[in-house]
Design a protein around this motif. Structure first.
Motif, PDB file in Angstrom:
ATOM      1  N   ASN A  33     -34.816  35.283  13.891  1.00 10.98           N
ATOM      2  CA  ASN A  33     -35.491  35.270  15.197  1.00 10.98           C
ATOM      3  C   ASN A  33     -36.497  36.410  15.331  1.00 10.98           C
ATOM      4  O   ASN A  33     -37.322  36.410  16.247  1.00 10.98           O
ATOM      5  N   VAL A  34     -36.442  37.356  14.402  1.00 12.44           N
ATOM      6  CA  VAL A  34     -37.449  38.407  14.385  1.00 12.44           C
ATOM      7  C   VAL A  34     -38.842  37.814  14.168  1.00 12.44           C
ATOM      8  O   VAL A  34     -39.858  38.398  14.565  1.00 12.44           O
ATOM      9  N   GLY A  35     -38.898  36.605  13.553  1.00 15.54           N
ATOM     10  CA  GLY A  35     -40.181  35.938  13.375  1.00 15.54           C
ATOM     11  C   GLY A  35     -40.817  35.561  14.699  1.00 15.54           C
ATOM     12  O   GLY A  35     -42.049  35.606  14.852  1.00 15.54           O
ATOM     13  N   PHE A  36     -39.999  35.174  15.694  1.00 15.43           N
ATOM     14  CA  PHE A  36     -40.528  34.895  17.031  1.00 15.43           C
ATOM     15  C   PHE A  36     -40.740  36.188  17.808  1.00 15.43           C
ATOM     16  O   PHE A  36     -41.739  36.325  18.528  1.00 15.43           O
ATOM     17  N   ALA A  37     -39.820  37.139  17.677  1.00 17.04           N
ATOM     18  CA  ALA A  37     -39.989  38.418  18.372  1.00 17.04           C
ATOM     19  C   ALA A  37     -41.306  39.082  17.955  1.00 17.04           C
ATOM     20  O   ALA A  37     -41.968  39.745  18.762  1.00 17.04           O
ATOM     21  N   LYS A  38     -41.683  38.878  16.705  1.00 23.11           N
ATOM     22  CA  LYS A  38     -42.913  39.461  16.158  1.00 23.11           C
ATOM     23  C   LYS A  38     -44.151  39.098  16.968  1.00 23.11           C
ATOM     24  O   LYS A  38     -45.106  39.890  17.041  1.00 23.11           O
ATOM     25  N   LEU A  39     -44.167  37.926  17.589  1.00 22.70           N
ATOM     26  CA  LEU A  39     -45.356  37.466  18.306  1.00 22.70           C
ATOM     27  C   LEU A  39     -45.794  38.452  19.376  1.00 22.70           C
ATOM     28  O   LEU A  39     -46.973  38.490  19.752  1.00 22.70           O
ATOM     29  N   HIS A  40     -44.853  39.275  19.892  1.00 20.23           N
ATOM     30  CA  HIS A  40     -45.198  40.270  20.918  1.00 20.23           C
ATOM     31  C   HIS A  40     -44.696  41.675  20.573  1.00 20.23           C
ATOM     32  O   HIS A  40     -45.249  42.659  21.054  1.00 20.23           O
ATOM     33  N   MET A  41     -43.652  41.748  19.755  1.00 24.04           N
ATOM     34  CA  MET A  41     -43.058  43.045  19.423  1.00 24.04           C
ATOM     35  C   MET A  41     -44.057  43.959  18.715  1.00 24.04           C
ATOM     36  O   MET A  41     -44.110  45.171  18.980  1.00 24.04           O
ATOM     37  N   LEU A  42     -44.854  43.393  17.810  1.00 19.40           N
ATOM     38  CA  LEU A  42     -45.769  44.226  17.043  1.00 19.40           C
ATOM     39  C   LEU A  42     -46.799  44.908  17.934  1.00 19.40           C
ATOM     40  O   LEU A  42     -47.070  46.104  17.780  1.00 19.40           O
TER      41      LEU A  42
END
Length: 425
Positions: free
Chosen positions: A36-45
């Protein structure tokens, strides 16, 4: 004779209905918490000012901890029992996954991803080992396929849910949507871990829900198969060239699986979709196709016994899909179609792979050998996302990385055809 067949069928049917759906749900959340870090990446970065390379390293460093503790964890499971050890694994990984919501720096990101790998080490090979306690090889292909269908289903159901969480929860109680994503999707793992301790039965002989004739039939089948296993010690498994060959095959397949899993949401969004919810639903399409394809191929593998071919051919399909998605990256419809083919091929090859080592490994050799294959193969989970991140930073495109991943999957397909014919019996 008819009564024996009925006893055998009823015993395995009961075991399947009780064990497989529950393990399926557990693995669903295991894989969801892993990627799920792949989806979190969309805004986390952007929130944390992290680069693509930092994300790739953090996503992949999970597998370093996983690699180090994989074999010891599986050997402990073989000694203390699946019920206790898998419950421990699920609760600890749930806690650490939820803690991902509170990272503030690259260092914290790396540490928590590493610890998540340590916590989850042994879960997947432990389940594969556990299934060898219940099913002989002739039944194991379809059972493992049903269990591993949790991977595409986690994408099928989890992708839309992840997109909705990102869109709907942003700013709630002062937390960003990606923070709520980690917290909400971690809770089921902790709850299921507690339930699992009371629900699973380590061996058929301990199953009160089976009759004595059903237990005897299952154990007789397993005992007959055990006599055909070549290796029975951990040392024998570690020095068996077939185990190392299978490790390389698994490594190549995993390059494809994790290259897709960690970057699919980014690739889809870069194709022109802006809403996280829409990205989630579009990302689900490849996983829906992969779920259907995996089950069909699992049944075919058991029916024909040609297990090597049923690993190699889906892997080739994955290669074609990866290459096509790179070539047609600018056309959203063709790109999603190719990514669908890539997901179908790589995930199906991954599921059917596990009928190969269990065909000749038994006892502690199965515990150590399966864990070693999984740990070495999962180093691809470190290399694949990190490599994609580096290439994307350098070229501003994911296409070159997809070609490299496709080459690794193609090598895996070719090596699968070199596995000894013993696995096809």
């Amino acid at each position: 004779m008819d009564s024996q067949i009925a006893t055998t069928t009823s015993g395995y049917r009961k075991a399947t209905l009780r064990i497989v759906p529950f393990l399926f749900v557990c693995y669903f959340f295991a894989f969801l918490d892993r990627v799920n870090v792949g989806f979190a990446k969309l805004h986390m970065l952007s929130d944390l000012q992290l680069s693509e390379a930092v994300y790739g390293l953090g996503a992949g460093i999970f597998f370093i901890g996983y690699f180090i503790f994989e074999v010891p964890s599986n050997l402990i499971l073989h000694r203390v029992g699946a019920r206790l050890w898998i419950a421990r694994i699920m609760v600890t990984w749930g806690i650490i996954s939820a803690a991902m919501a509170f990272i503030t720096s690259p260092t914290m990101f790396y540490i928590l991803r590493f610890l998540l790998g340590v916590a989850e080490a042994g879960f997947f090979p432990g389940i594969i080992l556990y299934l060898t306690y219940w099913y002989p090889a002739e039944r194991r292909g379809r059972i493992i396929s049903l269990f591993m269908a949790a991977i595409p289903v986690s994408g099928l159901i989890g992708s839309p849910i992840s997109g909705i969480i990102l869109d709907m929860s942003h700013g709630t109680h002062g937390l960003a949507g990606w923070q709520w994503l980690f917290i909400i999707e971690a809770l089921p793992s902790c709850i299921l871990g507690v339930i699992l301790f009371f629900f699973l039965t380590d061996r058929p002989a301990q199953a009160r829900w089976l009759t004595a004739p059903e237990i005897n039939r299952i154990e007789a089948d397993l005992a007959a198969e055990a006599k055909q296993h070549d290796s029975h010690s951990v040392g024998a498994a570690m020095t068996d060239w077939r185990v190392w060959l299978l490790s390389l095959v698994y490594f190549g397949i995993q390059m494809g699986v994790y290259g897709i899993g960690f970057w699919l949401p980014t690739i889809v969004k870069s194709s022109g979709f802006t809403s996280d919810t829409v990205v989630g639903f579009v990302t689900a399409i490849p996983y829906l196709a992969a779920t259907i394809f995996m089950i069909i191929m699992g049944r075919s593998a058991d029916a024909t016994g040609k297990r090597r071919l049923h690993v190699a051919l889906p892997a080739v399909l994955g290669v074609l899909g990866l290459v096509g998605s790179g070539i047609f990256a600018s056309n959203v419809y063709i790109a999603v179609t190719c990514l669908t083919l890539a997901t179908m091929g790589c995930i199906t090859a991954l599921a059917l792979f596990w009928s190969l080592p269990s065909a000749f490994l038994g006892g502690f050799a199965a515990a150590g050998g399966i864990a070693m294959i999984n740990s070495v193969g999962n180093l691809a989970g470190f290399l694949s996302p990190y490599m994609v991140g580096l290439i994307k930073d350098a070229t501003h495109s994911t296409s070159p990385a997809l070609y490299v991943i496709a080459a690794a999957v193609l090598i895996a397909a070719l090596l699968a055809t070199r596995v000894p014919r013993i696995v096809d019996r």
